[in-house]
Design an enzyme around this catalytic site. Structure first.
Site, PDB file in Angstrom:
ATOM      1  CE  LYS A  31      -4.032   1.736   2.583  1.00 11.63           C
ATOM      2  NZ  LYS A  31      -5.062   1.811   3.548  1.00 11.63           N
ATOM      3  CB  SER A  58      -8.304   3.889   2.828  1.00 10.22           C
ATOM      4  OG  SER A  58      -7.371   2.974   3.790  1.00 10.22           O
ATOM      5  CB  SER A  90      -8.551   0.703   5.814  1.00  5.26           C
ATOM      6  OG  SER A  90      -9.135   1.939   5.153  1.00  5.26           O
TER       7      SER A  90
HETATM    8  N1  GLN Z   1     -13.061   3.793   5.965  1.00  7.19           N
HETATM    9  C1  GLN Z   1     -12.701   4.420   7.102  1.00  7.19           C
HETATM   10  C2  GLN Z   1     -12.006   5.725   7.031  1.00  7.19           C
HETATM   11  O1  GLN Z   1     -12.458   6.323   5.629  1.00  7.19           O
HETATM   12  C3  GLN Z   1     -11.592   3.681   7.652  1.00  7.19           C
HETATM   13  C4  GLN Z   1     -10.614   3.893   6.752  1.00  7.19           C
HETATM   14  C5  GLN Z   1      -9.041   2.653   7.660  1.00  7.19           C
HETATM   15  O2  GLN Z   1      -9.439   1.903   8.215  1.00  7.19           O
HETATM   16  N2  GLN Z   1      -7.786   3.259   7.113  1.00  7.19           N
HETATM   17  O3  GLN Z   1     -12.208   6.467   8.129  1.00  7.19           O
END
Ligand code: GLN
Length: 483
Positions: free
Chosen positions: A75, A150, A174
């Site tokens: 990532k 994400s 994410s």
């Molecule tokens: N979808 C969640 C957010 O927008 C989690 C994102 C994540 O785990 N980095 O914050």
């Protein structure tokens, strides 16, 4: 068999070289990227050079470890020395880290081959990878749909066989949510098990790095390679790491499984998701597990709690992007206008929204009403889990209320996007490990994820239950049909 184990056998039996294996993944990337767009940067030459080193070691008769010669995707919020690390943000467009994150250094030292850096929501804020400043990633099961986020680039790359395994990060879901959307396995480890050194910080009390893979065994093998104490992360746990492959069993006799009542009562849960998860629970019973319902009454406060705590920490962490120390700068006549222009141009809308919410929640006069209160509710959520783990070994629930949605469907409705994190967020707030694995498809052929939650440092139980379930089903053997 797991992908890592299969490739390892090919390497040690000299059936294929590391260079050949790496090249085959690079070919797959070249063939599919025009549709999927999971990579922001592909480091093909570096990868082939690393692979040649592994081949030289094999030729010299050296014994190689399980991860040597295994092509992996990273990532793009993991710092890689000499390789651009953007966090999918314009503000880090030209940022080339002068150091390597602990996890990627460990994998490199183990001989793993880094294929490149994958797309994400800007600074890991989002659930669809649509918040990337650079490109939209397609879900390999239906490229008109999002891969989740994400870590959408990593999940899509695994599903499309554009890497053997991948790393993502999980602050509120994410890793698990894109794993569910892309039909792969995703693990968020216990907070502190994996070093965050070199992971670009979003919300430091929640962030964890973890594997995205095609099978549970691959997740166990990859976690084995990255877990463990690191003095450079002050929240790193100094604990002995068990041999995770020892927990892969095929029956669950006597294992106590709790089904979280509240996650089935949740509004907006897809009937197909509910049916698939109910069927999976029946299969756990058939494997010998003792299943009972468990109530976590404060689980549903997770979402509002998270959307105070995560933006608060983000607003503080992202203060460092001021045009001076890192990345992009809009040069201007005064210092103040340089700061404001750099940040106005460099950050996307969602990141700005989070910075504003966080700054507000932390400001004098509002701190007690929002941030402090959220911290107290966080403790209550933790207590619900503690009570639950007094009665059962693991908890199960859907990973997400729905399957992958269409690109563009939720971009103008942040609230509905946030609602999708309902079932993953409480796990981060409590610092616990959570595994998502494929448990079926809806009537449109889109994957569904089953989430298994464990007590702190009980990744072994997640692997045990996940592996037993996986061996009894064939969801993980389905391939997306890509041209
Ligand atoms: N979808 C969640 C957010 O927008 C989690 C994102 C994540 O785990 N980095 O914050």
């Amino acid at each position: 068999m797991s992908v890592i184990r299969a490739l390892h056998q090919q390497l040690v039996s000299k059936e294929r070289s590391a260079v050949e294996i790496t090249q085959s993944y690079l070919d797959q990337i070249a063939a599919l990227e025009p549709q999927i767009h999971s990579y922001l940067t592909v480091t093909g030459d570096r990868a082939l050079a690393q692979a040649a080193q592994v081949d030289a070691r094999i030729a010299a008769g050296e014994e190689i470890g399980m991860l040597a010669g295994i092509p992996i995707a990273l990532k793009d919020n993991l710092c890689t020395q000499g390789v651009r690390t953007t966090c999918a943000s314009k503000i880090l467009e030209n940022f080339v880290p002068p150091y390597e994150s602990t996890v990627t250094a460990r994998l490199r030292d183990a001989g793993a081959i880094a294929l490149g850096k994958t797309n994400l929501d800007e600074f890991a804020m989002g659930s669809s990878t649509e918040n990337s400043a650079y490109q939209l990633t397609g879900n390999p099961w239906d490229v008109s749909r999002v891969p989740g986020g994400s870590s959408g680039g990593s999940a899509a790359a695994v599903a499309a066989r554009e890497c053997a395994v991948a790393l993502g990060s999980d602050t509120g879901g994410s890793i698990r949510q894109p794993a569910a959307f892309c039909g792969v396995v995703g693990l968020k480890p216990t907070y502190g098990l994996v070093s965050r050194f070199g992971l670009v910080a979003f919300a430091s009390s929640l962030d964890q790095i973890g594997p995205l893979t095609l099978t549970v065994e691959d997740a166990a093998l990859l976690l084995q390679g990255i877990a463990g104490y690191d003095p450079r992360d002050s929240t790193s746990l100094d604990v002995t790491i068990p041999d995770y492959t020892q927990c892969l069993k095929t029956d669950l006799k006597g294992r106590r499984v709790g089904v979280i009542t509240e996650t089935f009562a949740a509004e907006g849960i897809d009937p197909a998701v509910r049916a698939a998860v109910e069927k999976a629970i029946q299969q756990l019973k058939d494997l010998g597990a003792e299943v009972q319902e468990i109530s976590c009454p404060r689980f549903s406060y997770g979402l509002p709690t998270y959307y105070i705590i995560a933006p608060s920490e983000a607003s503080s962490n992202l203060a460092r992007y001021d045009g001076v120390k890192y990345g992009a700068r809009n040069n201007n006549d005064s210092l103040m206008s340089m700061y404001t222009k750099t940040r106005a141009e460099g950050f996307g809308a969602e990141v700005k929204r989070r910075i504003m919410i966080g700054t507000y929640a932390l400001s004098a006069g509002y701190y007690d009403a929002y941030y402090l209160k959220a911290q107290k509710v966080r403790t209550l959520i933790k207590q619900d889990f503690e009570a639950a783990f007094g009665q059962v070994d693991v908890l199960v629930c859907p990973t997400t209320p729905t399957t992958a949605f269409k690109a563009g469907e939720k971009v103008d409705d942040p609230l509905s996007m946030y609602l999708g994190d309902l079932m993953t967020i409480p796990v981060n707030l409590a610092g616990l490990p959570g595994l998502s694995l494929p448990c079926g498809f809806d009537d449109q052929g889109l994957p569904i994820g089953l989430q298994i939650i464990g007590n702190a440092l009980r990744e072994d139980l997640l692997f045990e239950v996940g592996y037993a379930y996986e061996q009894a089903t064939d969801w993980h053997q389905q391939h997306p049909k890509l041209a």
